[in-house]
Design a protein around this motif. Structure first.
Motif, PDB file in Angstrom:
ATOM      1  N   ALA A 161       9.061  -2.358  -0.524  1.00 39.05           N
ATOM      2  CA  ALA A 161       9.208  -1.615   0.733  1.00 39.05           C
ATOM      3  C   ALA A 161      10.176  -2.352   1.645  1.00 39.05           C
ATOM      4  O   ALA A 161      10.300  -3.584   1.572  1.00 39.05           O
ATOM      5  N   THR A 162      10.835  -1.611   2.503  1.00 40.64           N
ATOM      6  CA  THR A 162      11.653  -2.238   3.537  1.00 40.64           C
ATOM      7  C   THR A 162      10.851  -2.269   4.837  1.00 40.64           C
ATOM      8  O   THR A 162       9.712  -1.807   4.899  1.00 40.64           O
ATOM      9  N   GLY A 205       0.814  -1.186   0.000  1.00 42.52           N
ATOM     10  CA  GLY A 205       0.000   0.000   0.000  1.00 42.52           C
ATOM     11  C   GLY A 205       0.861   1.254   0.000  1.00 42.52           C
ATOM     12  O   GLY A 205       1.885   1.296   0.689  1.00 42.52           O
ATOM     13  N   PRO A 206       0.451   2.273  -0.792  1.00 41.62           N
ATOM     14  CA  PRO A 206      -0.637   2.217  -1.750  1.00 41.62           C
ATOM     15  C   PRO A 206      -0.376   1.173  -2.839  1.00 41.62           C
ATOM     16  O   PRO A 206       0.767   0.903  -3.186  1.00 41.62           O
ATOM     17  N   THR A 207      -1.457   0.607  -3.339  1.00 40.43           N
ATOM     18  CA  THR A 207      -1.350  -0.451  -4.329  1.00 40.43           C
ATOM     19  C   THR A 207      -1.651   0.081  -5.731  1.00 40.43           C
ATOM     20  O   THR A 207      -2.054   1.225  -5.908  1.00 40.43           O
ATOM     21  N   GLU A 208      -1.427  -0.786  -6.714  1.00 43.27           N
ATOM     22  CA  GLU A 208      -1.714  -0.430  -8.096  1.00 43.27           C
ATOM     23  C   GLU A 208      -3.198  -0.111  -8.269  1.00 43.27           C
ATOM     24  O   GLU A 208      -4.060  -0.829  -7.754  1.00 43.27           O
ATOM     25  N   CYS A 225      -6.254  -3.029  -0.023  1.00 48.13           N
ATOM     26  CA  CYS A 225      -6.816  -4.117  -0.828  1.00 48.13           C
ATOM     27  C   CYS A 225      -7.913  -3.660  -1.778  1.00 48.13           C
ATOM     28  O   CYS A 225      -8.257  -4.376  -2.721  1.00 48.13           O
ATOM     29  N   PHE A 226      -8.475  -2.464  -1.544  1.00 49.56           N
ATOM     30  CA  PHE A 226      -9.468  -1.944  -2.482  1.00 49.56           C
ATOM     31  C   PHE A 226      -8.821  -1.523  -3.796  1.00 49.56           C
ATOM     32  O   PHE A 226      -9.485  -1.429  -4.825  1.00 49.56           O
ATOM     33  N   SER A 227      -7.537  -1.208  -3.771  1.00 49.36           N
ATOM     34  CA  SER A 227      -6.803  -0.732  -4.948  1.00 49.36           C
ATOM     35  C   SER A 227      -7.417   0.542  -5.529  1.00 49.36           C
ATOM     36  O   SER A 227      -7.597   0.677  -6.745  1.00 49.36           O
ATOM     37  N   VAL A 258      -6.838  -2.183   8.117  1.00 46.13           N
ATOM     38  CA  VAL A 258      -6.508  -1.395   6.929  1.00 46.13           C
ATOM     39  C   VAL A 258      -5.843  -2.252   5.857  1.00 46.13           C
ATOM     40  O   VAL A 258      -6.137  -2.116   4.665  1.00 46.13           O
ATOM     41  N   SER A 259      -4.962  -3.157   6.255  1.00 47.46           N
ATOM     42  CA  SER A 259      -4.200  -3.949   5.280  1.00 47.46           C
ATOM     43  C   SER A 259      -4.758  -5.352   5.071  1.00 47.46           C
ATOM     44  O   SER A 259      -4.101  -6.174   4.448  1.00 47.46           O
TER      45      SER A 259
END
Length: 364
Positions: A327-328, A20-23, A198-200, A175-176
């Motif tokens: 992401a790290t 997140g943010p996702t595609e 997850c809503f993208s 949220v995730s």
């Protein structure tokens, strides 16, 4: 015509496999470009908003739904600001960064935060939670379903049952996880989600469900705030009045993103996330990488891999050499953990394979 010198060009081929943010799918982006009505005065917009709430009930369940104009952290702060007043005691159940962070919001609201924390590598401590509840009284309890900094999906149902036995209002950061894996929303008083996971859909909206018990508590609290007060949202749709001007284009995007989830079917969506996660973990094992914290509690939306002392360098090489953004870890794990998000639109085997092929090349 030459580009403005300050413009930022994004590669169309860049793959953002972050938690997140996702595609954002093309259909969502296109919907957001539609003409924007005035959300404060046009009746058609309120009809649209009510329709969107009904769609979200297909993901959340039967509790009242509210959509707030702000990134997911707004939901965490708003839940505490609306439920907690000076003198209230809150049990903050934690085994990660976001679980621990609830205590800060409690203290900001003037409440007393009692943190029941387990090490980040350990599950939530049900026995310790029961001991706290047996010894003291609490008004509210908080916890996190999916701790994205560690890639852990917590087993929260037994804890929710214990909280209910003690008549403690539960606040869960989902949220995730919401929209990517089953969430026991029917057992949660305030369940928090966000558009950019997850809503993208793009960042900018918090979604939350609120039980009757939570509403009763919220209405008894004198909240010296406007933006973080949930109370006005209880009747906003019916009264056709928002406490502030809503984010129309973001709501349009969330509407289309919700349509895509419901059209695919939640069971299939959850299976797709499980398959992508399992494939990612299998590919990681082939590369000799270990999961953080272990293999017992991995999330279907994000995988955390142990790469001690090299995570940031690997992250940079993935972006520079392969146009893939990862992401790290956060905090003390910033250079020891690499995180791969396979949530929402990115929970697909071909995207996982492209990511892991590139990771193999970088590690070699």
């Amino acid at each position: 015509m030459p580009e403005h010198s300050g413009s930022l060009r994004m590669s169309d081929d860049r793959l953002r496999m972050t938690p997140g943010p996702t595609e954002v799918p093309a259909a969502v982006r296109e919907r957001m470009s539609e003409p924007m009505p005035n959300p404060d005065v046009e009746p058609e917009f309120f009809a649209f908003y009510r329709d969107l709430l009904e769609k979200l009930e297909g993901i959340y369940g039967d509790d009242d739904i509210a959509i707030l104009g702000g990134e997911g952290i707004l939901g965490l702060e708003a839940a505490i600001a609306s439920l907690v007043e000076p003198g209230d005691r809150v049990l903050c159940i934690a085994n990660g960064l976001y679980g621990e962070g609830f205590a800060d919001f409690v203290e900001m609201a003037g409440g007393e935060a009692v943190v029941c924390d387990a090490p980040w590598r350990e599950p939530l401590d049900l026995e310790a939670i029961e001991s706290h509840l047996a010894a003291d009284s609490f008004d509210v309890a908080t916890m996190v379903h999916c701790e994205t900094p560690t890639g852990v999906l917590n087993d929260i149902e037994p804890i929710l049952e214990v909280l209910d036995d003690h008549d403690v209002i539960s606040v869960v950061d989902a949220v995730s996880s919401l929209g990517g894996t089953p969430v026991p929303t029917d057992k949660i008083d305030v369940c928090l989600g966000a558009s950019q996971k997850c809503f993208s859909a793009p960042p900018g909206l918090t979604v939350c469900s609120i039980s009757d018990r939570a509403w009763d508590k919220i209405e008894s609290v004198e909240t010296p705030s406007l933006y973080t007060d949930l109370e006005p949202w209880r009747d906003a749709a019916e009264e056709e009045w928002f406490p502030y001007t809503h984010l129309v284009s973001n709501l349009y995007g969330l509407d289309t993103a919700t349509d895509l989830l419901l059209e695919e079917g939640l069971e299939h969506v959850f299976e797709r996330h499980e398959e992508a996660a399992a494939h990612c973990r299998d590919r990681a094992a082939d590369l000799g990488l270990s999961l953080y914290p272990d293999e017992a509690r991995p999330s279907p939306t994000v995988t955390a891999l142990e790469i001690p002392g090299r995570a940031q360098a690997v992250q940079s090489a993935m972006a520079d050499d392969h146009d893939i953004v990862l992401a790290t870890g956060l905090g003390d794990l910033s250079d020891d953990v690499l995180r791969i998000g396979h949530m929402g639109h990115n929970a697909r085997l071909d995207r996982v394979d492209r990511t892991m092929d590139a990771l193999a090349a970088v590690l070699e």
